[in-house]
Design a protein around this motif. Structure first.
Motif, short mmCIF file in Angstrom:
data_model
loop_
_atom_site.label_atom_id
_atom_site.label_comp_id
_atom_site.label_asym_id
_atom_site.label_seq_id
_atom_site.Cartn_x
_atom_site.Cartn_y
_atom_site.Cartn_z
N TYR A 35 5.54 5.48 4.59
CA TYR A 35 5.98 4.27 3.88
C TYR A 35 6.01 4.57 2.38
O TYR A 35 5.13 5.23 1.84
CB TYR A 35 5.04 3.10 4.16
CG TYR A 35 5.52 1.77 3.61
CD1 TYR A 35 6.39 0.98 4.35
CD2 TYR A 35 5.10 1.32 2.37
CE1 TYR A 35 6.83 -0.24 3.85
CE2 TYR A 35 5.54 0.11 1.86
CZ TYR A 35 6.40 -0.67 2.60
OH TYR A 35 6.85 -1.87 2.10
N ASN A 36 7.02 4.06 1.68
CA ASN A 36 7.20 4.34 0.26
C ASN A 36 6.35 3.40 -0.60
O ASN A 36 6.52 2.18 -0.54
CB ASN A 36 8.68 4.18 -0.11
CG ASN A 36 8.96 4.50 -1.56
OD1 ASN A 36 8.26 5.32 -2.17
ND2 ASN A 36 9.96 3.85 -2.13
N ILE A 37 5.42 3.96 -1.37
CA ILE A 37 4.63 3.17 -2.31
C ILE A 37 5.42 3.04 -3.60
O ILE A 37 5.65 4.03 -4.30
CB ILE A 37 3.26 3.81 -2.60
CG1 ILE A 37 2.44 3.92 -1.31
CG2 ILE A 37 2.49 3.00 -3.64
CD1 ILE A 37 1.08 4.59 -1.51
N ARG A 38 5.84 1.84 -3.92
CA ARG A 38 6.61 1.60 -5.15
C ARG A 38 5.68 1.03 -6.23
O ARG A 38 4.95 0.08 -5.98
CB ARG A 38 7.75 0.62 -4.88
CG ARG A 38 8.78 1.14 -3.87
CD ARG A 38 9.87 0.11 -3.63
NE ARG A 38 10.50 -0.29 -4.88
CZ ARG A 38 10.50 -1.54 -5.36
NH1 ARG A 38 9.92 -2.50 -4.67
NH2 ARG A 38 11.09 -1.81 -6.50
N TYR A 39 5.75 1.63 -7.41
CA TYR A 39 4.91 1.12 -8.49
C TYR A 39 5.53 1.46 -9.84
O TYR A 39 6.37 2.36 -9.96
CB TYR A 39 3.50 1.71 -8.41
CG TYR A 39 3.40 3.19 -8.70
CD1 TYR A 39 3.20 3.66 -10.01
CD2 TYR A 39 3.51 4.13 -7.67
CE1 TYR A 39 3.12 5.02 -10.27
CE2 TYR A 39 3.43 5.49 -7.93
CZ TYR A 39 3.22 5.93 -9.24
OH TYR A 39 3.15 7.27 -9.50
N LYS A 40 5.12 0.72 -10.86
CA LYS A 40 5.48 1.01 -12.25
C LYS A 40 4.23 0.82 -13.09
O LYS A 40 3.60 -0.25 -13.03
CB LYS A 40 6.60 0.11 -12.74
CG LYS A 40 7.09 0.50 -14.15
CD LYS A 40 8.33 -0.27 -14.55
CE LYS A 40 8.79 0.13 -15.95
NZ LYS A 40 9.22 1.53 -16.03
N ALA A 41 3.87 1.85 -13.83
CA ALA A 41 2.64 1.82 -14.63
C ALA A 41 2.97 1.73 -16.12
O ALA A 41 3.94 2.32 -16.59
CB ALA A 41 1.80 3.06 -14.35
N PHE A 42 2.14 0.97 -16.82
CA PHE A 42 2.28 0.80 -18.26
C PHE A 42 0.97 1.22 -18.94
O PHE A 42 -0.12 0.85 -18.49
CB PHE A 42 2.58 -0.65 -18.63
CG PHE A 42 3.83 -1.21 -18.02
CD1 PHE A 42 5.03 -1.21 -18.73
CD2 PHE A 42 3.82 -1.72 -16.73
CE1 PHE A 42 6.18 -1.73 -18.17
CE2 PHE A 42 4.97 -2.24 -16.16
CZ PHE A 42 6.16 -2.24 -16.88
N ASN A 43 1.09 1.96 -20.02
CA ASN A 43 -0.06 2.30 -20.85
C ASN A 43 -1.18 2.98 -20.07
O ASN A 43 -2.37 2.72 -20.31
CB ASN A 43 -0.61 1.04 -21.55
CG ASN A 43 0.47 0.28 -22.30
OD1 ASN A 43 1.08 0.82 -23.22
ND2 ASN A 43 0.71 -0.96 -21.90
N MET A 44 -0.80 3.80 -19.11
CA MET A 44 -1.77 4.54 -18.30
C MET A 44 -1.70 6.02 -18.67
O MET A 44 -0.62 6.63 -18.67
CB MET A 44 -1.47 4.36 -16.81
CG MET A 44 -1.57 2.94 -16.31
SD MET A 44 -3.27 2.35 -16.18
CE MET A 44 -3.89 3.38 -14.86
N HIS A 45 -2.85 6.61 -18.97
CA HIS A 45 -2.90 8.03 -19.32
C HIS A 45 -2.70 8.90 -18.08
O HIS A 45 -2.08 9.96 -18.15
CB HIS A 45 -4.24 8.37 -19.97
CG HIS A 45 -4.46 7.68 -21.28
ND1 HIS A 45 -3.63 7.87 -22.37
CD2 HIS A 45 -5.40 6.78 -21.68
CE1 HIS A 45 -4.04 7.13 -23.38
NE2 HIS A 45 -5.12 6.46 -22.98
#
Length: 646
Positions: free
Chosen positions: A194-204
């Protein structure tokens, strides 16, 4: 050989056993319980500027299958001062699709000693409507600890079982300004493949992926985040602090299956929810056709039906089951005369369809401070529905929940942001109209008659347009007492008496209104011997100054522009003439332009002022200049004319 311990002293053995348990009991009574989350373990750097510290927040999300998701949450928060009390409360919503199981609740003092446990029976259970919804099945479980000694710590553990797979975590570890984070983590578990979709902001660090026993996991961790200081005109918190937005690929909700990989796919699923709900009774269709028979053009037809919508319906929130996403059928709204944003937008769509006009149901992230959708991450980000009506030479946007909103006007609540328009083949991103500064106007014309003792009488006419019209739109229909309260709070004259007022909207459906006032000004001018010290600026004085920050970190974000223009004519008392008049002021900056001047004429003075404030984003390094612009305006607005009598 069978070796056994000889029972030489059986009574002595019993005596030793008794002595052992007595000593053990004594030790357990004397040694204090193991401290949990003592405040001394919080680094001093995290206490600085913080009202509370998130000691640990562990969220484990499991996508079991299309029909079931499970959240497991462990949360520990230390409240440092009273202003942080609200963050110690346990508040979780549940509904037809969600079930909350409260596992654990603990309250500790500053040393980490347990004060008390929280039982699940202590959680209050409230309707989630807050009185604003007529039909609602979502409720909330809530507990507020009553602790008077600071600091203290709360620990909660709960599980949320969700029917369906529509909702994935939106992880914002730093939940507000003034909140420090010692440790926070999110783990998303899905079936392998299954495809895990995500978008991260300000993460090192990016997602840490692993796969074991047919389960694929993706996890994020943040530690030792210092509390953020709120800065004026800064971007949304979710864009300046660590943030991970996740969403499903294939999903299901209440037997409706869909896919969210693209906006087009997601729009197709929303179209499924709306399918067949735009049908009106034959008698209603005939009535609508008759109503628009003599319309001048297509736009006039839309205007006529919009006015009919406003006169016939009223807003009532409906949040039953999938009704939080699916509109009530147009035929039902036609019969009962009410509905929520989804239902009323769909009803307007059905009426336009009945007279041959194509329109599109649209979802939007509404809010007065211009919240924006994340365009490159298809997911459910909306909280409101409106209607989009494309035309050959124009575009019409309709806010269908308001009975007083002008035709084709959205206002600050939904203007200038991306929306998801449900076209026939799926979703498409379309931006709502942006109102430029010159359309967001406030024009003031006033005549002030001055008297020798410092008093004055004034007649004032103010014209509001565009986004500056929003407040007038509601005041025009508000009770007299509410209007007077607003006037006394918002007219910045130290001492006056309101004699008359009137508010009139534009008769041609423009987002404009006029406010007329008649005032008696008590001690408007200061008296010193033969001199009167008269404030130049009658009703538009600005004393706002953006707060000082030790070191501005975030860009300056001005969400919308506006234009103010004032002309105030002062009639001088007999025998008085100007002794001193302030020099003209002209300010030209990247943020805006300001002008102020005084024209001296026989027996009168004319004060002219204009302020253009520009929409835009500016680097943090320009913040001192931004502050200076406001300070210079405030100084100019505080100028006074000195009149001298014979």
């Amino acid at each position: 050989m069978n070796r056994r311990t000889p029972k030489i002293f059986p009574h002595f053995n019993k005596m030793l056993a008794g002595l052992f348990y007595s000593v053990l009991f004594f030790i357990l009574m004397c040694v204090p319980a193991f401290a949990q989350y003592p405040v001394s373990e919080i680094p001093d750097s995290l206490k600085s500027n913080a009202v509370a510290v998130i000691r640990d927040n562990t969220m484990n999300f499991t996508f079991v299958n299309l029909k079931k998701n499970v959240y497991s949450v462990h949360s520990v928060i230390t409240v440092l001062k009273k202003t942080g009390d609200k963050f110690a409360a346990f508040t979780e919503y549940y509904d037809h699709f969600r079930k909350i199981t409260f596992r654990k609740g603990m309250i500790y003092n500053a040393n980490g000693t347990l004060i008390r446990k929280v039982k699940s029976s202590e959680l209050n259970d409230y309707s989630g409507s807050g009185g604003a919804s007529l039909f609602v099945d979502y409720r909330l479980k809530q507990f507020t600890p009553l602790v008077s000694s600071y600091p203290y710590t709360v620990e909660y553990e709960f599980e949320e079982a969700v029917d369906g797979s529509f909702s994935f975590p939106d992880w914002l570890p730093q939940i507000d300004y003034g909140i420090a984070v010692q440790n926070s983590s999110l783990q998303v578990n899905v079936p392998a493949g299954y495809n895990i979709r995500y978008k991260a902001f300000n993460m090192h660090d990016s997602c840490r992926e692993s796969e074991q026993h047919g389960v694929k996991s993706c996890s994020w961790l943040v530690q030792n985040l210092k509390a953020l200081e709120r800065e004026p005109f800064s971007p949304e918190l979710r864009f300046i602090s660590p943030h991970v937005l996740t969403a499903p690929s294939d999903f299901e909700m209440d037997e409706y299956k869909g896919n969210m990989d693209t906006w087009k796919d997601f729009g197709q699923w929303l179209n499924k929810l709306d399918a067949g709900r735009d049908v009106l009774p034959v008698s209603t269709v005939s009535k609508l056709e008759e109503m628009v028979r003599n319309a001048q053009d297509e736009k006039d037809k839309i205007r006529i039906l919009y006015k009919f919508l406003q006169s016939k319906t009223r807003y009532v929130s409906v949040q039953l089951g999938i009704g939080g996403l699916q509109p009530i059928p147009a035929s039902v709204v036609d019969q009962v005369g009410y509905g929520d944003c989804k239902a009323l937008s769909n009803y307007m769509l059905a009426m336009l369809k009945a007279v041959g006009i194509k329109s599109y149901y649209t979802t939007v992230k509404a809010g007065d401070y211009f919240p924006q959708m994340i365009e490159d991450f298809p997911s459910f980000q909306a909280n409101h529905a409106i209607l989009f009506v494309p035309m050959k030479k124009d575009t019409v946007w309709l806010e269908c929940t308001s009975q007083i909103c002008p035709f084709n006007y959205l206002g600050m609540f939904t203007s200038d942001r991306m929306t998801l328009v449900m076209k026939d083949d799926g979703g498409e991103l379309v931006r709502t109209r942006m109102y430029p500064a010159n359309e967001n106007f406030l024009y003031t014309k006033a005549k002030v008659r001055m008297f020798a003792e410092g008093n004055a009488s004034a007649t004032i006419s103010r014209s509001y347009g565009g986004l500056q019209f929003d407040e007038m739109m509601y005041l025009e229909h508000a009770p007299d007492n509410d209007v007077k309260d607003w006037l006394y709070k918002n007219i910045d004259i130290p001492n006056y008496q309101l004699k008359l007022y009137s508010i009139t909207g534009d008769s041609t459906d423009k987002p404009e209104a006029s406010l007329k006032l008649s005032l008696e000004l008590v001690n408007y001018a200061s008296v010193s011997g033969k001199r009167l010290f008269v404030p130049c600026n009658l009703v538009s004085k600005s004393d706002y100054f953006p707060a000082k920050t030790r070191e501005r970190k975030q860009p300056i974000e001005v969400s919308y522009g506006f234009y103010d223009a004032d002309t105030v004519e002062y009639e001088l008392p007999p025998g008085f003439s100007p002794e001193f008049s302030p020099s003209p002021v002209s300010l030209n900056t990247p943020f805006g332009d300001y002008r102020a001047s005084i024209l001296i004429m026989p027996g009168k003075l004319i004060y002219c002022r204009s302020l253009l404030f520009r929409k835009g984003t500016y680097p943090a390094s320009q913040y001192p200049d931004f502050q200076k612009f406001f300070k210079d305006i405030a100084n100019a607005d505080a100028n006074k004319i000195i009149l001298i009598g014979k």
